[in-house]
Enzyme design. Structure first.
Site, PDB file in Angstrom:
ATOM      1  N   ASP A 139       0.831  -1.210   0.000  1.00 17.34           N
ATOM      2  CA  ASP A 139       0.000   0.000   0.000  1.00 17.34           C
ATOM      3  C   ASP A 139       0.865   1.260   0.000  1.00 17.34           C
ATOM      4  O   ASP A 139       0.553   2.251  -0.638  1.00 17.34           O
ATOM      5  CB  ASP A 139      -0.920   0.020   1.235  1.00 17.34           C
ATOM      6  CG  ASP A 139      -2.017  -1.037   1.117  1.00 17.34           C
ATOM      7  OD1 ASP A 139      -2.270  -1.478  -0.030  1.00 17.34           O
ATOM      8  OD2 ASP A 139      -2.585  -1.422   2.153  1.00 17.34           O
ATOM      9  N   CYS A 140       1.976   1.219   0.729  1.00 13.06           N
ATOM     10  CA  CYS A 140       2.823   2.415   0.807  1.00 13.06           C
ATOM     11  C   CYS A 140       3.919   2.425  -0.271  1.00 13.06           C
ATOM     12  O   CYS A 140       4.496   3.479  -0.562  1.00 13.06           O
ATOM     13  CB  CYS A 140       3.425   2.552   2.203  1.00 13.06           C
ATOM     14  SG  CYS A 140       4.072   1.028   2.885  1.00 13.06           S
ATOM     15  N   TYR A 141       4.230   1.259  -0.855  1.00 12.38           N
ATOM     16  CA  TYR A 141       5.205   1.162  -1.959  1.00 12.38           C
ATOM     17  C   TYR A 141       4.566   0.392  -3.111  1.00 12.38           C
ATOM     18  O   TYR A 141       4.844  -0.789  -3.321  1.00 12.38           O
ATOM     19  CB  TYR A 141       6.482   0.447  -1.486  1.00 12.38           C
ATOM     20  CG  TYR A 141       7.306   1.254  -0.503  1.00 12.38           C
ATOM     21  CD1 TYR A 141       8.346   2.069  -0.956  1.00 12.38           C
ATOM     22  CD2 TYR A 141       7.049   1.199   0.868  1.00 12.38           C
ATOM     23  CE1 TYR A 141       9.090   2.818  -0.062  1.00 12.38           C
ATOM     24  CE2 TYR A 141       7.791   1.947   1.766  1.00 12.38           C
ATOM     25  CZ  TYR A 141       8.807   2.754   1.296  1.00 12.38           C
ATOM     26  OH  TYR A 141       9.550   3.490   2.176  1.00 12.38           O
TER      27      TYR A 141
END
Lengths: 407, 135
Positions: A139-141
């Site tokens: 989700d963040c990368y």
């Protein structure tokens, strides 16, 4: 009265310090004696250049947009896989790493034309290299694929980090068998056809400070043409190796772990190495200044090639089978003369470590110190010495039963 | 008497013919094979030293050229890349013809092309890729 590092540095800043190379020091002590040499000389510079195992670089390549997490994924630099398991965009490449499609020794001896060491050389020289990565996405990368040119000037950090360099003495390799063998010490012709050695001898850093009195953790060094530091003892550091009366080890002994900013280095002193039949490595140039703090350091730095003895080891049987057998000892003076005697046989010698490059490094370091560009350091901590109780361990092999392996 | 060391590149249609033996008989030469390889379909490669009267050697080379054999002088085939050589000297004891020597004063490795027999051992042995074959 012994000198301090601070006093030497003050003299260097005032342009009054006397700096000589380790080869010059040997001549000075021979001519004038230890006491006089100590009074006259403040710093002795050493140098060595040769293929050095356990070398590598780490990079922080910066964050892409959208972000990618290389950790847990795969990443190649010019086709050579790098270690990604540190974080999102920190990667490590070792000199011995090979492309997945390199045929290795499938047809023996393999050529090993390109590997991690060659990538490091090209990257340092400022050439663009290709980074190719795939990641699983989070989700963040979220990004999963990346293919881009990469240049040393564009990355956040590029650091050379070698966990074992500058071996204090080394084996002389020969071949007693009746066929040629291909080793990390070069091609060895059958039946004692040649003998290969790999140390700078008289110029070698740790042979000029055999008890690690001045070279320690935190010591500033010449590394790959730039500035580096000793960060720890190297792996396999073995101060308990047998020594001569003047404390010079007669086997592989001390080693250094070194680190430095790759951006300040020069590909002249960091070169990709291909050892036919063995693999790839990196040719590394290292130079270390030794402060002449007292007469004992003047004595240690006066070591000559004839004082340094190396063991002759058979690489067709004793080395691969990890047997302790040594065929004899030979001095660096004899090795440098081009022929040694083993039993009744005269055997021609070949060096893997470059004496002319070692001399150049000691000279360049001397000039940098004389100009006041390179100051000497007091180690933060000593390296483990022969009293430290360190022994060089072989692998402790314990077979794993079938049931536990399948768990 | 002169001696010429040459590299002969044979086209594939000639590899089944006794060309070297015809040549040495016709021009009354001695020969010494330094290296030979046949790799169809590319053809064959023969590194050979030809010894004989100057006129005979020259005529023999023209004869070979006439058979569509490509001829190169041997000394051009192995070269040392000066910028790649670090002058370690690991090649020196391996060279069978003393074409690689180390100057003990400045410890520089020198390549004497005239002495080279193109065995290519140095190409395999050089860790820094400084010895190159040009065929």
């Amino acid at each position: 009265m012994p000198r301090t590092i601070q006093e030497i540095n003050n003299k260097l800043k005032a342009g009054k310090a006397v700096v000589v190379t380790a080869e010059e020091m040997t001549g000075i002590v021979r001519k004038k004696g230890v006491e006089k040499a100590y009074q006259e000389v403040d710093v002795v510079t050493t140098g060595t250049f040769g293929p050095m195992c356990s070398s590598g670089m780490y990079l922080n390549v910066g964050h892409t947009k959208p972000r990618i997490k290389l950790g847990g994924g795969t990443c190649l630099l010019n086709g050579v896989p790098v270690y990604t398991g540190i974080a999102a965009v920190d990667i490590f490449l070792g000199a011995a790493q090979l492309p997945a499609d390199d045929p290795r020794n499938k047809i023996h001896p393999g050529e090993f034309r390109y590997g991690g060491g060659h990538v490091i050389e090209e990257f340092v020289s400022g050439k663009d290299i290709v980074l190719e990565a795939s990641a699983y996405g989070t989700d963040c990368y979220p990004r999963q694929e990346l293919k881009s040119w990469l240049n040393i000037k564009d990355v956040n950090e590029a650091v050379l980090f070698n966990v074992r360099n500058a071996y204090q003495n080394y084996n002389v390799a020969v071949n007693l068998s009746d066929k040629a063998i291909y080793t990390y010490l070069g091609i060895l012709k059958p039946k004692l056809g040649n003998a290969n050695y790999c140390s700078a001898g008289v110029l070698s850093p740790l042979l000029n400070d055999p008890l690690y009195r001045t070279i320690g953790i935190g010591t500033r060094i010449f590394l790959g043409g730039g500035v580096g530091f000793v960060s720890w003892q190297g792996t396999q550091h073995n101060p308990a190796a047998p020594r001569t009366e003047r404390e010079v080890p007669t086997r592989g002994a001390g080693t250094l772990c070194v680190i430095g900013d790759l951006k300040g280095m020069d590909a002249r002193y960091l070169r990709g190495v291909s050892m036919t039949g063995y693999g790839t490595s990196l040719g590394v140039g290292i130079g270390i200044p030794i402060p002449i703090l007292d007469e004992e350091m003047a004595f240690f730095t006066s070591v000559a090639d004839e004082d340094i003895l190396a063991p002759i080891v058979d690489y067709s049987e004793a080395y691969p089978q990890a047997k302790p057998d040594v065929l004899g000892e030979v001095s660096y003076k004899e090795l440098r003369d081009g022929k040694i005697k083993i039993g009744n046989k005269e055997v021609p010698t070949g060096a893997i470590s470059s004496l002319s490059q070692a001399r150049e490094i000691a000279q360049v370091l001397k000039e940098r110190i004389e100009k006041g560009e390179f100051l000497l350091t007091q180690p933060v901590e000593r390296l483990p010495g022969k009293e430290a109780g360190i022994t060089f361990k072989a692998f402790h092999e314990r077979p794993v039963e079938q049931s536990r392996r399948q768990r | 008497m002169i001696s010429r060391r040459v590299v002969l590149h044979f086209p594939s249609q000639l590899i089944d013919q006794p060309i070297l033996s015809n040549t040495v008989r016709r021009y009354n030469l001695d020969f010494n094979i330094l290296k030979a390889s046949i790799a169809p379909p590319e053809g064959g490669l023969l590194v050979v030293e030809l010894l004989g009267a100057q006129k005979d050697v020259q005529e023999a080379l023209s004869y070979l050229k006439g058979l569509k054999i490509e001829i190169q002088n041997l000394s051009r085939d192995i070269t040392m890349k000066d910028d790649a050589c670090v002058h370690c000297g690991v090649c020196v004891p391996l060279c069978p013809s003393e074409a690689l020597v180390v100057d003990h004063a400045d410890w520089h490795v020198e390549f004497i092309a005239d002495k080279c027999v193109a065995c290519e051992l140095c190409v395999k042995a050089c860790p820094f890729g400084a010895m190159e074959v040009r065929l």
